[in-house]
Design an enzyme around this catalytic site. Structure first.
Site, mmCIF file in Angstrom:
data_model
loop_
_atom_site.group_PDB
_atom_site.id
_atom_site.type_symbol
_atom_site.label_atom_id
_atom_site.label_comp_id
_atom_site.label_asym_id
_atom_site.label_seq_id
_atom_site.Cartn_x
_atom_site.Cartn_y
_atom_site.Cartn_z
ATOM 1 N N ASP A 215 -6.112 11.537 32.723
ATOM 2 C CA ASP A 215 -6.807 11.823 31.472
ATOM 3 C C ASP A 215 -6.553 13.278 31.040
ATOM 4 O OD1 ASP A 215 -8.886 10.842 29.546
ATOM 5 O OD2 ASP A 215 -10.024 12.536 30.336
ATOM 6 N N GLU A 264 4.185 10.542 49.417
ATOM 7 C CA GLU A 264 3.897 10.344 50.850
ATOM 8 C C GLU A 264 3.478 8.906 51.139
ATOM 9 O OE1 GLU A 264 0.746 12.851 52.241
ATOM 10 O OE2 GLU A 264 1.747 14.643 51.432
HETATM 11 C C1 NOJ Z 1 -9.134 10.674 26.703
HETATM 12 C C2 NOJ Z 1 -9.830 9.382 26.941
HETATM 13 O O1 NOJ Z 1 -8.928 8.335 26.716
HETATM 14 C C3 NOJ Z 1 -11.011 9.352 26.012
HETATM 15 O O2 NOJ Z 1 -11.614 8.102 25.957
HETATM 16 C C4 NOJ Z 1 -11.962 10.420 26.449
HETATM 17 O O3 NOJ Z 1 -13.033 10.499 25.525
HETATM 18 C C5 NOJ Z 1 -11.285 11.784 26.513
HETATM 19 N N1 NOJ Z 1 -9.999 11.737 27.122
HETATM 20 C C6 NOJ Z 1 -12.117 12.762 27.295
HETATM 21 O O4 NOJ Z 1 -12.098 12.413 28.662
#
Ligand code: NOJ
Ligand code: CA
Length: 555
Positions: A215, A264
């Site tokens: 993310d 790994e």
């Molecule tokens: C991207 C994620 O896909 C989204 O849903 C989220 O709100 C933001 N990152 C923050 O984590």
């Protein structure tokens, strides 16, 4: 007979890396399948539906976060990275899901949220309780404010969800959150943060996961001194221009570290970056040979539906990833953007965010979405399919404000709450809500439209011409056709106006033709017809592609 004439022992070719052309299905756990009737999807619900995914023909699933979380951003605010939130189940349920998936030949990728934690994470609670000077504050970005009394935020960065990226705490300091106030950003200069995430990776790898979706992969490292972004702050945040908070060169060291850990483990464990970088060239840095494996191609997702722009983005994407030897990772929908059934029909269709989705002709939207999906699934590289797109679900645009849960919706000056409309729970069967999403009478955390009975899995399974059967057929051809195993074998071929056409070479060649214009176009009979995204006209020897129709051929 001399030695020279004896054939050397056959060396088994290493299996091609599974992820280079994998189709990966995104599960948004709270909206997939609810096993216990609380209206929220959960891990046992997913495990129960794995045979559906095997039959669909995908290679892997990616699960959005299911970790312990107060759900301020639907689980992208993690309080404990090693536990499962009780609304989704337990670690034992996760383990059962992974084992069950592997038994069916499906791999499992989990979400990793390293840019920020929840405000309820133990470190952040200690940082707040410890006050200014607490060592735990160093694991986040705490600063004194500007202005005579520190009453102004330390810099001008806006939050992606609207409002400033800073919140002031009771003792007067401010902390940084590029997203909601409940999501404080980690300080990745701190060694404890780096160490912690390495052990989190190992925890899930030891449990058997096949990889991670990272993310905000472009956000971890901020420019020294956290300088102002100045004008056009919103462009900086969306990855259009250079920014002090995104896509800093320093993030790559982190991914090189992670790659060593992934390597790994046996079985090619992977990571896919969510990196909204300003150019495809910058995105390609995340997938260099010693970094992550894949990076979502958001430039492609945001491209308008016309021959010139589609040709250009596909060509540029392949070229950019080729420079680092990585495959391209195509995607048309996910839990953050307007579903492509609706998006590709809208004016300004190339835009992916920050806009209220409009009402569109759903029949026409579905026709175009099916053509777009058939195009995407014919391209070399990996493709991500977002749950429900195989059913042709439209964006739900009329959710009442009181049911919306996207934090962006509630931060008044931010985005338009568009993300709830693509998160409405999946209709599985039956004629009334919750359409088999959970036990009868269990409801669903977002209301499903009355019109969804005809879109359920049960309503489409085995029905000729349904969107579900189109996806099943497309994924089956993708597996079987020799030319579709290649990961960089696309060759453009001339086509009539309005039509995009390419071939892929293999033991048998493959051709894809897409009519993106508004007139039917005769394309002859390039070969044996394998698949069409909608009804065709003309004759077998001179096939006519109606507008917004894709056909696959073997030649
Ligand atoms: C991207 C994620 O896909 C989204 O849903 C989220 O709100 C933001 N990152 C923050 O984590
Ligand atoms: Ca549930």
């Amino acid at each position: 007979m001399t030695d020279a004439l004896i054939a050397p022992p056959a060396v088994e070719a290493p299996p091609a890396s599974w992820w280079r052309n994998a189709v990966i299905y995104q599960i948004y756990p709270r909206s997939f399948a609810d096993s216990n009737g609380d209206g929220i999807g959960d891990l046992p619900g997913i495990t129960g539906r794995l045979p559906y995914l095997r039959d669909l023909g995908v290679d892997a699933v990616w699960l959005s976060p299911f970790y312990s979380s107060p759900q301020a951003d639907a689980g992208y605010d993690v309080a404990d990275y090693r536990t499962v939130d009780p609304i989704f189940g337990t670690v034992a349920d996760a383990s059962e899901l992974i084992t069950g998936a592997h038994a069916l030949g499906l791999r499992v990728i989990v979400d990793l949220v390293p840019n920020h934690s929840s405000e309820e994470h133990e470190w952040f609670r200690k940082a707040l309780a410890g006050g200014p000077g607490s060592p735990f504050r160093e694991r986040y970005h705490f600063r004194t404010g500007k202005g005579d009394n520190g009453e102004l935020p330390p810099n001008d960065w806006p939050s992606i969800f609207g409002g400033p990226a800073w919140t002031r705490v009771a003792d007067g300091e401010w902390y940084l959150h590029l997203f909601a106030a409940e999501q404080p950003d980690f300080n990745w200069e701190h060694p404890a943060v780096r160490d912690e995430f390495k052990t989190i990776l190992r925890f899930w790898l030891d449990l058997g996961v096949d990889g991670f979706r990272v993310d905000v992969a472009h956000g971890l490292v901020k420019e020294d001194g956290l300088p102002d972004v100045g004008s056009h702050a919103e462009w900086h945040l969306l990855g259009v221009g250079e920014s002090p908070c995104f896509d800093r060169d320093g993030v790559h060291e982190i991914y090189r570290d992670w790659r060593r850990i992934l390597d790994e483990y046996p079985g090619e464990r992977i990571a896919v970056a969510e990196a909204w970088a300003p150019s495809l060239a910058r995105v390609s840095h995340y997938v260099r040979g010693d970094e992550l494996h894949q990076a979502f191609n958001f430039s492609y997702l945001g491209t308008a539906w016309n021959v010139h722009e589609q040709w250009q983005i596909i060509d540029e994407s392949l070229a950019a990833m080729r420079t680092v030897g990585a495959p391209t990772t195509w995607t048309l929908s996910n839990h953050d953007v307007v579903r492509h059934t609706t998006r590709l029909m809208q004016a300004g269709e190339g835009e992916v965010a920050g806009r209220k989705p409009a009402e569109v002709d759903q029949e026409a939207g579905l026709r175009r979405a099916r053509a777009a999906s058939a195009l995407m699934l014919a391209l070399p590289g990996s493709a991500y399919v977002y749950q429900g797109e195989e059913l042709g679900l439209p964006e739900v645009i009329d959710l009442p404000p009181e049911v919306r849960q996207d934090p962006a919706f509630h931060r008044a000056t931010g985005q338009d709450g568009y993300r709830d409309g693509c998160r409405v729970p999946i209709p599985w069967s039956g004629t009334a809500a919750p359409y088999g999403f959970g036990p009868d009478g269990g409801g669903s955390w977002l209301p499903q439209p009355d019109s969804w009975a005809g879109l359920s899995v049960a309503a489409q399974a085995g029905v000729d011409g349904s969107t579900l059967e189109l996806y099943r057929a497309a994924l089956a051809v993708r597996k079987a056709h020799p030319a579709l195993a290649g990961t960089d074998n696309l060759r453009w071929v001339p086509a009539p106006a309005g039509v995009l056409a390419f071939e892929r070479d293999g033991a048998e060649n493959f051709r894809c033709t897409v009519n993106m214009g508004d007139q039917p176009v005769a394309v002859g009979r390039p070969g044996e017809l394998l698949l069409a995204s909608g009804p065709l006209d003309g004759t077998p020897d001179n096939v006519v592609l109606p507008p917004d129709t894709t056909a696959w051929w073997s030649i």
